[in-house]
Design an enzyme around this catalytic site. Structure first.
Site, PDB file in Angstrom:
ATOM      1  CG  ASP A  35      -2.050   0.942   1.163  1.00  0.00           C
ATOM      2  OD1 ASP A  35      -2.271   1.521   0.091  1.00  0.00           O
ATOM      3  OD2 ASP A  35      -2.727   1.122   2.185  1.00  0.00           O
ATOM      4  CG  ASN A  48       1.996   1.555  -5.228  1.00  0.00           C
ATOM      5  OD1 ASN A  48       2.934   1.345  -4.483  1.00  0.00           O
ATOM      6  ND2 ASN A  48       1.437   0.604  -5.956  1.00  0.00           N
ATOM      7  NE  ARG A  53      -1.339   6.708   1.353  1.00  0.00           N
ATOM      8  CZ  ARG A  53      -1.420   5.766   2.272  1.00  0.00           C
ATOM      9  NH1 ARG A  53      -1.130   6.047   3.527  1.00  0.00           N
ATOM     10  NH2 ARG A  53      -1.777   4.537   1.938  1.00  0.00           N
ATOM     11  CD1 TRP A  54       7.495   6.718  -2.738  1.00  0.00           C
ATOM     12  CD2 TRP A  54       6.878   6.827  -4.899  1.00  0.00           C
ATOM     13  NE1 TRP A  54       8.634   6.753  -3.511  1.00  0.00           N
ATOM     14  CE2 TRP A  54       8.284   6.819  -4.824  1.00  0.00           C
ATOM     15  CE3 TRP A  54       6.265   6.893  -6.156  1.00  0.00           C
ATOM     16  CZ2 TRP A  54       9.089   6.870  -5.975  1.00  0.00           C
ATOM     17  CZ3 TRP A  54       7.068   6.942  -7.285  1.00  0.00           C
ATOM     18  CH2 TRP A  54       8.460   6.935  -7.180  1.00  0.00           C
ATOM     19  CG  ASN A  92      -7.511  -2.016  -5.833  1.00  0.00           C
ATOM     20  OD1 ASN A  92      -6.554  -2.778  -5.681  1.00  0.00           O
ATOM     21  ND2 ASN A  92      -7.800  -1.089  -4.935  1.00  0.00           N
ATOM     22  CD1 TRP A  93     -12.423  -5.572  -9.880  1.00  0.00           C
ATOM     23  CD2 TRP A  93     -11.730  -4.654 -11.783  1.00  0.00           C
ATOM     24  NE1 TRP A  93     -11.730  -6.532 -10.572  1.00  0.00           N
ATOM     25  CE2 TRP A  93     -11.301  -5.991 -11.749  1.00  0.00           C
ATOM     26  CE3 TRP A  93     -11.397  -3.870 -12.907  1.00  0.00           C
ATOM     27  CZ2 TRP A  93     -10.561  -6.575 -12.771  1.00  0.00           C
ATOM     28  CZ3 TRP A  93     -10.667  -4.447 -13.940  1.00  0.00           C
ATOM     29  CH2 TRP A  93     -10.257  -5.786 -13.863  1.00  0.00           C
TER      30      TRP A  93
HETATM   31  C1  FPP Z   1      -1.983   0.400  -3.187  1.00  0.00           C
HETATM   32  O1  FPP Z   1      -1.502   1.711  -3.283  1.00  0.00           O
HETATM   33  C2  FPP Z   1      -1.526  -0.356  -4.291  1.00  0.00           C
HETATM   34  C3  FPP Z   1      -2.311  -0.866  -5.281  1.00  0.00           C
HETATM   35  C4  FPP Z   1      -3.755  -0.689  -5.389  1.00  0.00           C
HETATM   36  C5  FPP Z   1      -1.728  -1.622  -6.346  1.00  0.00           C
HETATM   37  C6  FPP Z   1      -0.529  -2.429  -5.966  1.00  0.00           C
HETATM   38  C7  FPP Z   1       0.143  -2.762  -7.188  1.00  0.00           C
HETATM   39  C8  FPP Z   1       1.459  -2.818  -7.365  1.00  0.00           C
HETATM   40  C9  FPP Z   1       2.488  -2.629  -6.337  1.00  0.00           C
HETATM   41  C10 FPP Z   1       1.933  -3.101  -8.696  1.00  0.00           C
HETATM   42  C11 FPP Z   1       1.873  -4.563  -8.927  1.00  0.00           C
HETATM   43  C12 FPP Z   1       1.951  -4.709 -10.308  1.00  0.00           C
HETATM   44  C13 FPP Z   1       2.122  -5.796 -11.017  1.00  0.00           C
HETATM   45  C14 FPP Z   1       2.378  -5.569 -12.418  1.00  0.00           C
HETATM   46  C15 FPP Z   1       2.058  -7.188 -10.492  1.00  0.00           C
HETATM   47  P1  FPP Z   1      -2.578   2.846  -3.349  1.00  0.00           P
HETATM   48  O2  FPP Z   1      -2.801   3.197  -4.752  1.00  0.00           O
HETATM   49  O3  FPP Z   1      -3.799   2.432  -2.581  1.00  0.00           O
HETATM   50  O4  FPP Z   1      -1.822   3.991  -2.591  1.00  0.00           O
HETATM   51  P2  FPP Z   1      -2.475   5.118  -1.713  1.00  0.00           P
HETATM   52  O5  FPP Z   1      -3.202   4.422  -0.589  1.00  0.00           O
HETATM   53  O6  FPP Z   1      -1.286   5.890  -1.254  1.00  0.00           O
HETATM   54  O7  FPP Z   1      -3.377   5.900  -2.601  1.00  0.00           O
END
Ligand code: FPP
Length: 234
Positions: free
Chosen positions: A14, A16, A18-19, A62-63
């Site tokens: 989790d 991505n 915010r990063w 996530n969809w």
């Molecule tokens: C959560 O971060 C992450 C996801 C919904 C997707 C995770 C996917 C990957 C790490 C890529 C994997 C890819 C492959 C090709 C297998 P978030 O978007 O919820 O972050 P946030 O909470 O900071 O908004």
């Protein structure tokens, strides 16, 4: 009580988004970096002798994200499934996918099946990727399978027990996780492996997934081993 071995780690990757935001990048740029980190962490887990690694790459929830983000994630997946698993394959890793495949595009499912087929006899670490995965959906699907078996009189109520139920889940032949790690500081399980983590240790780190490193993984593994030793003495 004997010390529990650390065979299986499950990760909720989790943070991505915010990063990316902190770097003024798009959310999909965050996922791209997250996907690179996944490959590095899978390699690291293999090096430190973890037998099973299960990662949450895309949940059924996530969809509901924006079309742009969902299609960006699907394109990333296409790219990764086509070329980025070579090193893991060469290291004898077995790759498996869990989740609701029927919700994914057929070309993606074909690539997933190809990878599973190519690595089916590998003996190294098993990397399980949860894609379009939701634990409640998985449990409901298992209950439906039981109803079908019962209606055909293949089983009776007395045949239903934890062991047979486990065998009807996506994770049928995989031991339960010993440790669950969630990055980014959120303290939730988010519909991940609810049945399978009944007895798992939980570890939450504030690190955002794209910043997660092999060193932090090793620290968490050491922390797990210490916790287990303490319980062993009690
Ligand atoms: C959560 O971060 C992450 C996801 C919904 C997707 C995770 C996917 C990957 C790490 C890529 C994997 C890819 C492959 C090709 C297998 P978030 O978007 O919820 O972050 P946030 O909470 O900071 O908004």
């Amino acid at each position: 009580m004997t010390e529990k071995a650390l065979k299986h780690i499950a990760i909720i990757m989790d943070g991505n988004g915010r990063w990316a935001k902190s770097k003024h990048l798009s959310r999909n740029a965050g996922h791209k970096k997250g996907a690179q980190v996944l490959l590095e962490i899978a390699k690291a887990a293999q090096q430190i002798g973890i037998e099973y690694l299960t990662v949450y790459a895309f949940s059924t929830e996530n969809w509901k994200r924006s079309d742009e983000e969902v299609s960006g994630l699907m394109d990333l997946l296409r790219e990764y499934l086509s070329k980025n698993f070579d090193e893991l394959k060469e290291n004898d890793a077995k790759i498996l996918f869990i989740g609701e495949r029927y919700m994914l595009d057929s070309d993606i499912v074909a690539k997933m099946e190809e990878l599973e087929q190519q690595t089916r006899n590998n003996q190294g670490m098993t990397l399980q990727i949860a894609l379009s995965y939701g634990s409640r959906q998985e449990i409901v699907a298992a209950a439906k399978k039981i109803a079908v078996l019962a209606s055909k009189k293949d089983i009776t109520a007395d045949d239903i027990n934890e062991k047979m139920f486990s065998k009807l889940l996506y994770t049928a032949n995989i031991p339960d996780p010993d440790l669950v790690i969630r990055t980014s500081g959120e303290l939730r399980i988010s519909n991940y492996l609810l049945w399978q983590i009944a007895y798992s240790e939980l570890f939450f780190t504030k690190t955002l997934w794209p910043d997660f490193t092999k060193e932090e993984l090793i620290n968490i593994v050491e922390n797990f081993t210490k916790r287990e030793r303490r319980y062993g003495k009690a």
